[in-house]
Every structure is written in structure tokens, then in C-alpha cells.
Scaffold this motif. Sequence first.
Motif, mmCIF file in Angstrom:
data_model
loop_
_atom_site.group_PDB
_atom_site.id
_atom_site.type_symbol
_atom_site.label_atom_id
_atom_site.label_comp_id
_atom_site.label_asym_id
_atom_site.label_seq_id
_atom_site.Cartn_x
_atom_site.Cartn_y
_atom_site.Cartn_z
ATOM 1 N N HIS A 100 -7.113 5.568 3.513
ATOM 2 C CA HIS A 100 -6.751 4.969 4.798
ATOM 3 C C HIS A 100 -6.305 6.083 5.735
ATOM 4 C CE1 HIS A 100 -4.826 2.269 7.721
ATOM 5 N NE2 HIS A 100 -3.879 3.192 7.761
ATOM 6 N N ALA A 101 -6.749 6.022 6.962
ATOM 7 C CA ALA A 101 -6.336 7.014 7.958
ATOM 8 C C ALA A 101 -5.799 6.305 9.188
ATOM 9 C CB ALA A 101 -7.505 7.922 8.342
ATOM 10 N N GLY A 102 -4.725 6.858 9.724
ATOM 11 C CA GLY A 102 -4.118 6.283 10.915
ATOM 12 C C GLY A 102 -2.644 6.621 10.975
ATOM 13 N N ARG A 103 -1.976 6.013 11.903
ATOM 14 C CA ARG A 103 -0.544 6.237 12.067
ATOM 15 C C ARG A 103 0.238 5.340 11.117
ATOM 16 N NH1 ARG A 103 -0.096 4.641 18.001
ATOM 17 N NH2 ARG A 103 2.133 4.983 17.665
ATOM 18 N N ASP A 104 1.482 5.728 10.836
ATOM 19 C CA ASP A 104 2.357 4.894 10.019
ATOM 20 C C ASP A 104 3.598 4.539 10.828
ATOM 21 O OD1 ASP A 104 4.751 6.877 9.130
ATOM 22 O OD2 ASP A 104 2.857 7.975 9.130
ATOM 23 N N PRO A 105 4.268 3.429 10.480
ATOM 24 C CA PRO A 105 5.411 2.971 11.296
ATOM 25 C C PRO A 105 6.524 3.993 11.449
ATOM 26 C CG PRO A 105 4.681 1.236 9.822
ATOM 27 C CD PRO A 105 3.920 2.471 9.430
ATOM 28 N N ALA A 106 6.715 4.853 10.434
ATOM 29 C CA ALA A 106 7.780 5.855 10.516
ATOM 30 C C ALA A 106 7.363 7.084 11.309
ATOM 31 C CB ALA A 106 8.189 6.281 9.109
ATOM 32 N N ASN A 107 6.104 7.125 11.750
ATOM 33 C CA ASN A 107 5.565 8.259 12.494
ATOM 34 C C ASN A 107 5.704 9.559 11.698
ATOM 35 O OD1 ASN A 107 4.190 9.230 14.749
ATOM 36 N ND2 ASN A 107 6.072 9.887 15.753
ATOM 37 N N GLY B 11 3.238 10.777 9.790
ATOM 38 C CA GLY B 11 1.941 11.438 9.665
ATOM 39 C C GLY B 11 1.337 11.348 8.284
ATOM 40 N N PHE B 12 1.797 10.378 7.480
ATOM 41 C CA PHE B 12 1.345 10.263 6.094
ATOM 42 C C PHE B 12 -0.177 10.210 5.962
ATOM 43 C CE2 PHE B 12 5.531 7.936 4.963
ATOM 44 C CZ PHE B 12 6.134 9.128 4.606
ATOM 45 N N ALA B 13 -0.836 9.490 6.876
ATOM 46 C CA ALA B 13 -2.278 9.249 6.746
ATOM 47 C C ALA B 13 -3.049 9.690 7.974
ATOM 48 C CB ALA B 13 -2.521 7.763 6.468
ATOM 49 N N LEU C 298 -7.132 5.043 -1.600
ATOM 50 C CA LEU C 298 -5.740 5.416 -1.389
ATOM 51 C C LEU C 298 -5.258 4.885 -0.043
ATOM 52 C CD1 LEU C 298 -5.957 9.157 -2.511
ATOM 53 C CD2 LEU C 298 -5.073 7.241 -3.859
ATOM 54 N N HIS C 299 -3.984 4.499 0.015
ATOM 55 C CA HIS C 299 -3.383 4.033 1.275
ATOM 56 C C HIS C 299 -1.999 4.654 1.390
ATOM 57 C CE1 HIS C 299 -2.399 1.707 4.723
ATOM 58 N NE2 HIS C 299 -3.339 0.806 4.563
ATOM 59 N N SER C 300 -1.973 5.930 1.753
ATOM 60 C CA SER C 300 -0.707 6.659 1.752
ATOM 61 C C SER C 300 0.263 6.164 2.823
ATOM 62 C CB SER C 300 -0.964 8.157 1.913
ATOM 63 O OG SER C 300 -1.704 8.419 3.091
ATOM 64 N N ALA C 301 -0.238 5.566 3.896
ATOM 65 C CA ALA C 301 0.671 5.061 4.933
ATOM 66 C C ALA C 301 1.549 3.943 4.392
ATOM 67 C CB ALA C 301 -0.133 4.572 6.129
ATOM 68 N N ILE C 302 0.952 3.018 3.651
ATOM 69 C CA ILE C 302 1.726 1.917 3.082
ATOM 70 C C ILE C 302 2.530 2.369 1.874
ATOM 71 C CG2 ILE C 302 1.481 -0.245 1.780
ATOM 72 C CD1 ILE C 302 -0.547 -1.164 3.726
ATOM 73 N N HIS C 303 1.973 3.310 1.103
ATOM 74 C CA HIS C 303 2.666 3.771 -0.095
ATOM 75 C C HIS C 303 3.751 4.801 0.212
ATOM 76 C CE1 HIS C 303 -1.041 2.465 -2.645
ATOM 77 N NE2 HIS C 303 -0.159 1.488 -2.507
ATOM 78 N N ARG C 304 3.857 5.194 1.479
ATOM 79 C CA ARG C 304 4.951 6.044 1.965
ATOM 80 C C ARG C 304 4.983 7.428 1.316
ATOM 81 N NH1 ARG C 304 7.175 1.250 0.882
ATOM 82 N NH2 ARG C 304 8.491 2.066 -0.799
ATOM 83 N N HIS C 305 3.833 8.047 1.238
ATOM 84 C CA HIS C 305 3.760 9.463 0.886
ATOM 85 C C HIS C 305 2.544 10.037 1.599
ATOM 86 C CE1 HIS C 305 0.327 8.810 -1.794
ATOM 87 N NE2 HIS C 305 0.984 7.814 -2.349
#
Length: 318
Positions: free
Chosen positions: A187-194, A196-198, A156-163
Motif C-alpha cells: 500500500h502506498a500513500g499518506r498515513d494519519p500520523a503523517n 511517511g510509513f507508506a 503489505l500495508h505499512s500505513a495501517i500496521h504503523r511501521h
Amino acid sequence: MTRTLLIDTHVHLYRSSAAAAEDKESYVIWEYGEGGTPLYSQSLGSPEELARSMEASGVSRVVVLNLFIAEWEVSRFEKSLPSDMAPTERKQLVADFRRKLPQTLRDFNLWGCEVAKRYPAITPFVSVDLNVAGAAESTAMVRDLVENHGARGLKLHSAIHRHSMDDERLWPLFDLCREYGLPVLGHAGRDPANAGFAEPKAFAPVLEAFPELQLIVAHMGGGAWQQTAELAARYPNAWFDCAEIIEWTAASEAPSDFELAALIRQVGVHRVLLGSDYPWYDLDRTIERVNALPLLSDEERELILGRNALRLLDGSDA
């Protein structure tokens, strides 16, 4: 002298060199801040290149994580259309392409499973994208891939999938993986919109709701690595991999080598996995980086380099 068991649990493959080159050029790694001295791979991620890399590095097994991102697929398709095409025709073709995305996603996962049949050292994890197919359709697809095509886990890559990673539309998928005893890597980390998705804290509700699920928090939490120790302390069913973050320890928002090694010991060396994030980084380079970390004993390095993965994937300590 016994040879160290090497299992890389975070690898990607591409069906074409063009797709690999485009993704590697467009995927900007920003979350670790300024500086850093990452050594990028020149590979374009074909199965043949991966096989050669495994032989050269001594890696005996890899987990290939299928990653499907609908918007990247659409963008590639749009770029392939003639520049002088009428706008109306272009719009119609793109709409038709979007309608076929659920089958495109399924075909990509089937390709990953077929590659694993040709290369027995590959353990295939399949992908879903809730922007393409909803929970029921995605769960049915994954069940079929597990039962009939050899899939061994979910990526799963929730940061890119935007959920969010804890989006309850994913609950049926988590329940399916719990039922079959399959690991899930997120995937774990920050997302561009900040949003906290991942971030690691988004994994907590999943780990709470599914205590039997083996959930891998990739990149040791990535740019949100400061949350990782607390998550690990609360949930013994959380695993972690060192992919990518281990190449960025000189960057301003990343842990230093010492801090990363200390974090690995804090979360528990027995549940940290080797991951290269190939073809962004090379297998042998990541092994070198693990061996160069301070604080860790030879036995602890052996756990990270392969023995933990064998326990997770096969339930074996051999």
C-alpha cells in the motif's frame, strides 16, 4: 477483433458480509482531500460476487490481496461480546483472543489460498502483520504458504500496521520473495500520523537493497503521488497500480485525469497495472476510468489493462 486482455491486480475478498460491511463503513478515505466523485461498489466482496463481477466485466484474472489487520479483528471480537459481560471476564477473553492472533492470521491466509484453488482465475497474495508475528515467524509462514498452498505474492500495508515500508524487520520477507521470484505489493500513500510509513520514498531503500525484487507501489503513491515519478526514475524494478486513485481525480489533493495520465506516461506505461480495489470499487468501473483517461494510446491502455500484469505474474508478453 481481438478481445482486450483484462487482469485486475488489486482485489480484496471477505469471508463474511458483516466483516466487509464493517470495514467499508469504517475505512475513511481522507488522503485525497476535499471533493471527489468516487463511485463506490455495493458489493461485499464474497468469492461468488467476485466471480460474477469478473464475468460481467470480461476480467479473466485477478490478484486477491489478503489484508489482515489485527486491531480490526480485535475490535470485531470485542463488539461480539455481550454488553453486560463483567469487565474482568471481557478483559480475559480479549487477551485470549489476542494470543491466538498468529493462528488467526495463518488461517486467513490459508482461506485465501483455498479460495484460489476453487477459482483458478484468482492469483493469491498473502499478508503479514508484524504486530502479530515477528520477522522469523512471518517468514516461515509465508514460505510454507508458497511451497505448500499456492501463494503467489505478498501484500503489505505499512500505513495501517504503523511501521515503515522500509522497516528492516521485513528484509527476510523481501529476500524470500526475491528467492521465489514473487511480487510484493505495498500500500502506498499518506498515513494519519503523517509519519511517511507508506509514502513512495519509503519504498526506495527496499528497491535499492533488493534490485531483483518486483515491488508494486499501489495507488500510484496515493495521496503522496507527487513522489512517484522520482521513485520510478531511480528504480526500474518498481511497478505501480492505479487502484483507488483513479476514482479520486476530482478531489483537491489528487491528480486530475490529465495529471494522472501524464504521471502514468512519466513512470512508464509498461509498468503500470490495472487495479480496482474491489469491493470498494467495481471492476468494470475501473476499466471505464482507464479507458477515459486522456493522452494514452489504445496500445498503452492494453498494456495497463492486462498485458503488463501478464508479464509481471507469468513472465509472458502473450
